[in-house]
Design an enzyme around this catalytic site. Sequence first.
Site, PDB file in Angstrom:
ATOM      1  N   SER A  60      39.222  33.653  38.054  1.00 56.71           N
ATOM      2  CA  SER A  60      39.418  34.963  37.448  1.00 56.71           C
ATOM      3  C   SER A  60      40.412  34.875  36.287  1.00 56.71           C
ATOM      4  O   SER A  60      40.193  34.125  35.339  1.00 56.71           O
ATOM      5  CB  SER A  60      39.863  35.966  38.514  1.00 56.71           C
ATOM      6  OG  SER A  60      39.706  37.293  38.053  1.00 56.71           O
ATOM      7  N   ASP A  83      33.227  37.434  40.427  1.00 56.27           N
ATOM      8  CA  ASP A  83      34.610  36.962  40.503  1.00 56.27           C
ATOM      9  C   ASP A  83      34.805  35.946  41.624  1.00 56.27           C
ATOM     10  O   ASP A  83      34.441  36.185  42.783  1.00 56.27           O
ATOM     11  CB  ASP A  83      35.530  38.168  40.723  1.00 56.27           C
ATOM     12  CG  ASP A  83      36.983  37.846  40.467  1.00 56.27           C
ATOM     13  OD1 ASP A  83      37.519  36.953  41.150  1.00 56.27           O
ATOM     14  OD2 ASP A  83      37.592  38.483  39.594  1.00 56.27           O
TER      15      ASP A  83
END
Length: 746
Positions: A78, A224
Amino acid sequence: MSIAWCRLVPAVVVLLSLVAEATVAQEAAATDRAESAAARPRVGLVLGGGGARGAAHIGVLKELERLQIPVDAIAGTSMGAIVGGLYSIGMSADELEELVGSLDWAVALSDRPNREYLDFRRKQDDSEVPIDFELGLRGTELVLPQGAIQGQKLDMLLRELTLGVSHIESFDDLPIPFRAVASDIERGEIWVMDKGDLAQSIRASMSVPGVFSPVRIDDRLLVDGGLVGNLAVHVMQEMGVDIIIAVDVEFPLYLIDELDSVLTISEQMLTILIRKETLRQIERLGDEDILIRPELGTFASTNFDGIVEAIEPGVIAARNQEDKLRALAVDDVAWRAYLAQRSRPVAPASTLAFVRVVHDDRLLSQVLMSRLTIAAGDPVDHAVLAQNADRLYGLGLYEKVSYELVEEDGGVGVVYRTRSKSWGPNFLQFGVSLEDDFEGSTAFNLEARMTRAGINRLGAEWRTDLRLGTDPKLFSEFYQPLSFDSRLFIAPHVNIEQTNLNAFANDATIARLRLSGAEAGIDLGRELGRIGEFRIGVFRGLGEARVRVGDPALPNVDFDTGGAFARLRFDTLDNTRFPRSGLRSDIKWTLSRPGLGADLDFDTIEGEASQTWSRGKNSLQLGLSYATTLESESGVQDFFPMGGFLRLSGLERGEIAGPHAGLAKLVYYRRIGDTTGIMDTPVYLGVSAEVGNVWRTRSDMSFDSLILNGSLFAGFDTFIGPVYIAAGFAEHGQTNFYLFIGAPPR
């Protein structure tokens, strides 16, 4: 042999001897450095996800650079993938700090392209249905986008930052070997990216489900990486390093007193699920490994406005581990060699050998190519490449438009790739408008626009508007380009509409009429690039005017309409809500002719234009509008109303009307800040001066007959469109107070 040569030969021998000795010394030094580098432990850096909290990674990197600790491999998730990926290609910690501090995150984390790149029809959508949300419609089923943000601008930003390594396929060939961690949302498992498109891999790693749309790479739909591998220690262990430095920036668990809402409890649930895997990863760390946990408290992962504040806690946390970190430091010579090795690579300067568009819809490739301004032979320039991607994205047909540089036959070309909206092919957009003067004059409308785009290979589209409320309307138009560059088009349409209009006698209101009309027509037009269009057309219709308020003895009127028109429109505004620059104008000449079905023979000319200038937070807008009836034989249904917010603000909406009307206004507004909440909302304070009137005959027009009005207002640029709270004033003491939602009358 001469005496000169006898002297020169020994000198040459001595010189060659010195060069040989120096070469041997350099080789020995290089060997010593190589042996030293080989002797030191290889250091791997694991950077966890955490949204804006991930800026703490930059603080850690600053300390590693201060201590002269080389990093030999990076794995990021991320925000950790953004920081780690950019560091791996050669950006320094200071450059990363400058980047995150100077970036307009609100713009970067949005999909709205610069308005100048919107197709003119999309500019109409932006103005007429301003709610920034779109649904799909398949049959009777509503389809939601896969994410609130498609990530178009973020994609372009990452592509710009990684352009220098676009020619590198394997992430092991980057200055620092790198891994980006994502989650396969279909299979529910971790997916580690070690090759391919670096910008796309970083984008996939940070695709928070529900916020960003997933990224498809090969046959995997990726989101993610924090869902399954927020601190991917095991990935780094597989990269063969000796020492791991892991940086954990996850949000802490709430205390019991803080678990006071469904929102915090939902956040706690997600944190627990992510934290469980993170703790398992931390347990994999050995005694020689180093875990760094910056003290970020409850600094929000969404706090990108204050992202720079998260850097210093990273510095402090790293300094707290300085005793262990110093064991990994190298001397000045080795550090300089390391910096030279990781200097940012730059793709060879070149010109484009080819330009190509790869798309997944039925459009002709020439339709898309006609929108581009680059061609083979142009230099490789990200700014130009990105602008052309925005041009394709501005068509409103795609959820994503990306580009990549491709090497073929010894040349470098650009390939644009478009991906059609997954929630298509029918798109629904919405608008709401409300005007209330708190004295009984209220207008409220809800509007939905359905667009069926890309119907055929030339890009035809079918637009239908449905408006419910005070002024109901049903409008439908089929827009058919006549060439692949979409310059010429034909557009048949139908329109059914109702509205209110005041009737006057001796300058006094005697009734409020309800006008109803239906019309069909066909237009022929030409696009003027992205800034405007010109149309001519014919129409035929019928209608009625019924007394709604007033003397019931007043007659109702039935009428027929028919004629032709010519219309020219321009729109170069940078923002349709609170513009800072640009022009918007609309000029229309209508010919009403009995030979085409009308009751009356007359012409009307309507024109309006507004220009905006800005300096700093201040904006000034000058607006002019004029409407007149030639021959003065028009019926009341063709009168031009005046009154309402920014159209003589001291009068109520549509309070006066006539066959001739004029208005000039000067509007000043200043952005004073933003509201705080889930979404920041820009706030403006403004003032207007307005002068105008309506007249029964053109001979009545004079400066003495003009009415001076003005307003004071507060404006809010909200999700549903602009919202105004205003007070209007007329020169004879008449006042009005307004709550206005939606674009004010131009």
